[in-house]
Design a protein around this motif. Structure first.
Motif, PDB file in Angstrom:
ATOM      1  N   VAL A 104      78.257  51.460  25.907  1.00  0.00           N
ATOM      2  CA  VAL A 104      76.868  51.408  26.376  1.00  0.00           C
ATOM      3  C   VAL A 104      75.991  52.441  25.670  1.00  0.00           C
ATOM      4  N   ALA A 105      76.610  53.414  24.995  1.00  0.00           N
ATOM      5  CA  ALA A 105      75.837  54.447  24.301  1.00  0.00           C
ATOM      6  C   ALA A 105      75.501  54.066  22.868  1.00  0.00           C
ATOM      7  N   LEU A 106      75.997  52.911  22.387  1.00  0.00           N
ATOM      8  CA  LEU A 106      75.782  52.529  20.992  1.00  0.00           C
ATOM      9  C   LEU A 106      74.300  52.422  20.620  1.00  0.00           C
ATOM     10  N   PRO A 107      73.432  51.823  21.463  1.00  0.00           N
ATOM     11  CA  PRO A 107      72.012  51.781  21.080  1.00  0.00           C
ATOM     12  C   PRO A 107      71.396  53.173  20.925  1.00  0.00           C
ATOM     13  N   TYR A 108      71.807  54.120  21.777  1.00  0.00           N
ATOM     14  CA  TYR A 108      71.292  55.491  21.676  1.00  0.00           C
ATOM     15  C   TYR A 108      71.802  56.156  20.393  1.00  0.00           C
ATOM     16  N   MET A 109      73.072  55.914  20.049  1.00  0.00           N
ATOM     17  CA  MET A 109      73.621  56.453  18.800  1.00  0.00           C
ATOM     18  C   MET A 109      72.855  55.893  17.603  1.00  0.00           C
ATOM     19  N   ALA A 110      72.618  54.575  17.641  1.00  0.00           N
ATOM     20  CA  ALA A 110      71.927  53.938  16.513  1.00  0.00           C
ATOM     21  C   ALA A 110      70.562  54.561  16.286  1.00  0.00           C
ATOM     22  N   GLY A 111      69.819  54.803  17.355  1.00  0.00           N
ATOM     23  CA  GLY A 111      68.497  55.404  17.212  1.00  0.00           C
ATOM     24  C   GLY A 111      68.563  56.830  16.711  1.00  0.00           C
ATOM     25  N   ASP A 112      69.542  57.588  17.196  1.00  0.00           N
ATOM     26  CA  ASP A 112      69.650  59.000  16.837  1.00  0.00           C
ATOM     27  C   ASP A 112      70.176  59.184  15.417  1.00  0.00           C
ATOM     28  N   LEU A 113      71.022  58.247  14.958  1.00  0.00           N
ATOM     29  CA  LEU A 113      71.664  58.384  13.655  1.00  0.00           C
ATOM     30  C   LEU A 113      71.036  57.483  12.596  1.00  0.00           C
ATOM     31  N   SER A 114      69.902  56.873  12.935  1.00  0.00           N
ATOM     32  CA  SER A 114      69.174  56.000  11.998  1.00  0.00           C
ATOM     33  C   SER A 114      70.060  54.874  11.471  1.00  0.00           C
ATOM     34  N   ALA A 115      70.760  54.214  12.395  1.00  0.00           N
ATOM     35  CA  ALA A 115      71.643  53.105  12.037  1.00  0.00           C
ATOM     36  C   ALA A 115      71.119  51.818  12.651  1.00  0.00           C
ATOM     37  N   THR A 116      71.409  50.694  11.997  1.00  0.00           N
ATOM     38  CA  THR A 116      71.035  49.392  12.545  1.00  0.00           C
ATOM     39  C   THR A 116      72.052  48.989  13.614  1.00  0.00           C
TER      40      THR A 116
END
Length: 520
Positions: free
Chosen positions: A37-49
């Motif tokens: 569930v944290a993947l969207p937050y990681m993507a935003g923080d790490l500039s990943a799609t």
């Protein structure tokens, strides 16, 4: 039988060993899903799609699968306690590194390393408990172990969501630091040591196994995104996985205990049947974790919290079933207990398939509870039954192979369900759209009953939404019916379960003598 594999006498040491292994197993199992569930937050923080961030899950699964299968070899090479200590320490340090990652490449690399160190923990915990308890108590003990292994992935997303919202996504990794410290203390204090052996590493077998697992896992995880067989990359990966599997299997059968995984253990039909049953159980388990939350949120329109509570209440059946699985097995026998579990799981999937879009949380709790109860009736029984004819020196190898099949079942379960939902929704959409024919009498009657205007944009949007909802519901219904059939397909395998004590099969017996000689 050496001292390190003799059953322990009842007492505080055996009880604390059980607590230690449960703690280790839950810690390793939960990390499979806690970050989902944290993947969207990681993507935003790490500039990943969104596509790129899925490698955080894929690489962890690959690392875990690579090591699970070779736990027997690593246990002989390092000693079981030393391997557990290295795994716990490495798991904690790599978790801390994941939380400190500043870009996608860093977290993917550290997540792979975390998977490598988490791999030995679940098989080791199982083999330690099998050794520590006599045969007649193993099902009861492994029911508790199975509850931890299944409850970990079930509660992982909920716990990850709470941690992410209250703190930060990095704490889904850093929470492993205090948990891992407790696990390390328990392992150091209560786990028995086994002596390292002078063994050679089968590098060719390890290479073939690595090619098979890496290509298979990447193909399964990325297939849906790349449209499966329309993608050359996916076709190449699956062909490479199949080729490596054939080569690894053929070579392993010829080499026996000298292979990196002792495939001759599958010569024991009881162990082979239980391993396949475990794979089917893994398919049902991951299918439930994938399907239920998606249907509750996307189709029923529930809040995430409501969906989480509903899944959690259904999953409480794990605990209830774990309490009655052993007494029930004692009453009716192991084969009958597994058949009961298969029927319960299939019944849950069937009742689930009868749900409509107006279902309330109360209506879906019972089908979900039946699925979870059926899995828990099956899991500990086959986890104990699989080792009934495995000699003590081979239990680490058997635990690794048994859990490797379970892990592959998990991967197939998630991928199979995702594929069926994706393809089925497209097919049902195309079929239902064909019924929107203005020349049909029912079409005009429906417009009159609902007061819709055939020429307005709102009517078109209404039909699009309606068809989308109905096509998705039909797809979920079909998938659940398929899962019911898969659950019932485990019943014929119970015929091969050995319900009476018997000496190990010849191939397994020879391997046991070899391993025993090396240990002495």
């Amino acid at each position: 039988m050496t001292d390190d594999v003799k059953p322990l006498e009842p007492g505080i040491h055996r009880t604390m060993l059980l607590v230690s292994m449960l703690f280790v197993a839950v810690m390793a199992a939960m990390d499979l899903t806690i970050v989902s569930v944290a993947l969207p937050y990681m993507a935003g923080d790490l500039s990943a799609t969104p596509d790129e961030i899925t490698w955080v899950v894929t690489l962890f699964t690959i690392g875990q699968a690579l090591v699970i299968g070779i736990v027997g070899h690593l246990s002989r090479l390092l000693g079981r306690k030393r391997l557990a200590i290295i795994a716990v320490v490495g798991f904690v340090l790599s978790s801390a590194a994941c939380g400190l990652s500043q870009n996608l490449d860093m977290i993917v690399m550290f997540r792979f390393i975390q998977g490598l160190f988490s791999g030995p923990l679940i098989p080791i915990s199982q083999s330690v408990l099998v050794d520590a308890y006599p045969t007649e108590q193993r099902t009861r003990v492994l029911a508790m172990w199975a509850m931890g292994v299944t409850a970990g992935p079930a509660i992982g997303p909920a716990l990850g969501g709470i941690i992410t919202q209250a703190l930060d996504w990095r704490w889904t990794f850093w929470v492993n630091f205090p948990v891992g410290a407790i696990a390390l203390l328990l392992v150091l204090t209560f786990m028995r040591q086994t002596k390292p052996q002078n063994v050679k590493t089968d590098w060719v077998g390890l290479g073939l196994l690595s090619i098979f697992l890496i290509c298979l896992q990447v193909g399964l995880d990325q297939g849906d995104r790349l449209d499966w067989f329309s993608s050359r990359e996916i076709v190449f990966l699956l062909i490479a996985a199949f080729t490596a599997f054939i080569a690894f299997t053929a070579r392993g059968v010829l080499m026996g205990e000298h292979n990196i995984i002792n495939l001759r253990l599958l010569g024991d039909t009881n162990f082979a049947a239980c391993s396949l049953l475990m794979g089917l159980t893994g398919v049902s388990f991951l299918a439930f974790l994938v399907l239920a939350p998606a249907m509750y949120v996307d189709q029923f329109g529930w809040e995430i919290v409501t969906a989480g509570y509903t899944v959690g209440i259904s999953a409480a059946a794990f605990m209830l079933a774990s309490l009655i699985a052993n007494p029930y097995m004692t009453l009716v026998g192991r084969r009958a207990a597994v058949i009961t579990g298969c029927i319960l799981t299939a019944s849950g999937w069937y009742f689930f398939s009868r749900i409509n879009l107006n279902a309330s949380p109360e209506e879906v709790i019972v089908p979900g509870a039946l699925i979870c109860a059926g899995i828990m009736f099956t899991f500990p029984v086959i986890a104990a039954q699989a080792f009934s004819a495995i000699a003590p020196p081979l239990r680490n190898d058997a635990a690794g192979l048994f859990n490797l099949v379970k892990t592959i079942g998990f991967s197939f379960g998630a991928t199979f369900v995702t594929l069926l939902v994706y393809r089925g929704t497209q097919e049902n959409w195309s079929r239902l759209v064909g019924f929107l024919d203005p020349t049909r009498p029912g079409y005009s009657f429906y417009l009159q009953e609902t007061g819709l205007d055939d020429s307005s944009a709102e009517t078109g949007a209404f039909f699009v939404q309606l068809i989308q909802a109905q096509s998705s519901l039909l797809t979920y219904t079909h998938v659940m019916e398929v899962m019911a059939v898969i659950a019932l397909s485990g019943i014929p395998l119970t015929y091969f379960m050995r319900t009476r004590a018997r000496r190990p099969a010849t191939a397994v017996g020879r391997s046991a003598k070899t391993a025993g000689a090396a240990a002495s």
